[in-house]
Scaffold this motif. Structure first.
Motif, PDB file in Angstrom:
ATOM      1  N   ILE A  81      59.358  96.774  16.435  1.00  0.00           N
ATOM      2  CA  ILE A  81      59.792  96.582  15.056  1.00  0.00           C
ATOM      3  C   ILE A  81      58.813  97.314  14.156  1.00  0.00           C
ATOM      4  CG2 ILE A  81      60.330  94.913  13.242  1.00  0.00           C
ATOM      5  CD1 ILE A  81      60.721  92.826  15.494  1.00  0.00           C
ATOM      6  N   GLU A  82      59.365  98.112  13.258  1.00  0.00           N
ATOM      7  CA  GLU A  82      58.553  98.977  12.396  1.00  0.00           C
ATOM      8  C   GLU A  82      58.697  98.551  10.937  1.00  0.00           C
ATOM      9  OE1 GLU A  82      58.375 103.773  11.316  1.00  0.00           O
ATOM     10  OE2 GLU A  82      59.979 102.951  12.591  1.00  0.00           O
ATOM     11  N   GLY A  83      57.576  98.399  10.242  1.00  0.00           N
ATOM     12  CA  GLY A  83      57.608  98.052   8.834  1.00  0.00           C
ATOM     13  C   GLY A  83      57.779  99.287   7.974  1.00  0.00           C
TER      14      GLY A  83
ATOM     15  N   ARG B  24      62.223  96.062   7.452  1.00  0.00           N
ATOM     16  CA  ARG B  24      61.764  96.174   8.819  1.00  0.00           C
ATOM     17  C   ARG B  24      62.863  96.881   9.611  1.00  0.00           C
ATOM     18  NH1 ARG B  24      58.656  94.856   5.620  1.00  0.00           N
ATOM     19  NH2 ARG B  24      60.006  93.132   5.039  1.00  0.00           N
TER      20      ARG B  24
ATOM     21  N   THR C 163      60.863  89.409   6.945  1.00  0.00           N
ATOM     22  CA  THR C 163      59.473  89.808   7.126  1.00  0.00           C
ATOM     23  C   THR C 163      59.054  89.734   8.593  1.00  0.00           C
ATOM     24  OG1 THR C 163      58.611  87.568   6.841  1.00  0.00           O
ATOM     25  CG2 THR C 163      58.967  88.876   4.825  1.00  0.00           C
ATOM     26  N   PHE C 164      57.884  90.321   8.893  1.00  0.00           N
ATOM     27  CA  PHE C 164      57.344  90.210  10.241  1.00  0.00           C
ATOM     28  C   PHE C 164      57.141  88.734  10.608  1.00  0.00           C
ATOM     29  CE2 PHE C 164      55.805  94.702   9.880  1.00  0.00           C
ATOM     30  CZ  PHE C 164      56.397  95.176  11.031  1.00  0.00           C
TER      31      PHE C 164
ATOM     32  N   ARG D 115      52.229  91.363  17.430  1.00  0.00           N
ATOM     33  CA  ARG D 115      51.866  92.245  16.325  1.00  0.00           C
ATOM     34  C   ARG D 115      50.699  93.114  16.770  1.00  0.00           C
ATOM     35  NH1 ARG D 115      52.420  91.001  10.728  1.00  0.00           N
ATOM     36  NH2 ARG D 115      52.258  92.952   9.557  1.00  0.00           N
TER      37      ARG D 115
ATOM     38  N   SER E  35      52.022  97.479  10.423  1.00  0.00           N
ATOM     39  CA  SER E  35      53.376  98.022  10.300  1.00  0.00           C
ATOM     40  C   SER E  35      54.165  97.995  11.598  1.00  0.00           C
ATOM     41  CB  SER E  35      53.316  99.474   9.794  1.00  0.00           C
ATOM     42  OG  SER E  35      52.723  99.537   8.521  1.00  0.00           O
TER      43      SER E  35
END
Length: 237
Positions: A153-155, A160, A174-175, A189, A193
């Protein structure tokens, strides 16, 4: 002990009726009210509730579809003007079926059923199988994400981008919300990001890791936790 509940109902008058009844029962605590099933599903995937007061007919996504789409750990009391869904409701193991208009006395009867067997419901929930998918809220709908397909998963500022083996999903969640949705042990995590699926990591270097053909940075903030997760012990040095 209080019983946490939410209302999923698109008729304002019906919402107010249930809210008024709940006020008269001090052990019931209302967490939120939703006028559509989509927003309610997103809430249920991040918040624990004990009871859902659920309408059936709510536009394009019905209460029945909600119960069939996700694993609902809460008890469910259906509140509807249509009796033809009663059989389907009980097939989905609802606690009670309130046919509008109903009295406060009938409402109390339904709530009393919540107290009965509350322990059994909790035990059944704990014994339930681990979810193999989640629903992710996009701008206009809920997208089903099979957890076995998740890569990373990319911010991207407010969004996202969820990368899977077959597609990408953009979400405003959100994450933190996604980490709460996804069962423990699946993701970690690794950077402000990036969040990655642990089983999809092909190799790890000091400052990055590889998933497929993608190189993902690892920051100092998250490196120790990543190494602890993949080795099962705290790293030294």
């Amino acid at each position: 002990m209080s019983i946490d509940c939410i209302i999923i109902e698109d008729e304002p008058l019906a919402q107010e009726r249930i809210k008024g009844y709940l006020v008269r029962l001090p052990f019931m605590r209302l967490l939120s009210v939703f006028d559509n099933a989509i927003d309610a599903i997103a809430f249920l995937q991040t918040q624990k509730v004990d009871v859902i007061f659920l309408d059936i007919n709510m536009g394009s996504f019905s209460g029945i579809q909600l119960l069939e789409s996700i694993k609902v750990d809460a008890r469910v009391i259906i509140s509807t003007a249509y009796d033809e869904y009663a059989l389907k409701g009980y097939e989905l193991n609802v606690t009670d079926y309130l046919l509008k208009p109903y009295t406060f006395e009938r409402f109390v009867q339904a709530v009393d059923k919540l107290k009965e067997g509350r322990g059994q419901h909790a035990e059944a929930t704990q014994k339930g199988q681990e979810r193999k998918f989640i629903f992710v809220k996009t701008e206009y709908r809920l997208d089903k994400l099979m957890l076995d397909d998740l890569l990373y998963i990319e911010g991207m500022r407010d969004y996202r981008r969820i990368h899977t083996t077959g597609r990408q999903i953009m979400t405003l969640q959100t994450f933190g919300e996604l980490e709460h949705l996804i069962p423990p042990g699946i993701v970690c995590r690794v950077h402000k990001s990036f969040m990655v699926a642990l089983e999809k990591i092909d190799s790890i270097q000091r400052d990055s890791l590889i998933i497929g053909k993608t190189e993902i940075p690892i920051s100092d903030t998250y490196r120790k936790e990543l190494l602890r997760r993949i080795t099962g012990q705290s790293p030294t040095g």
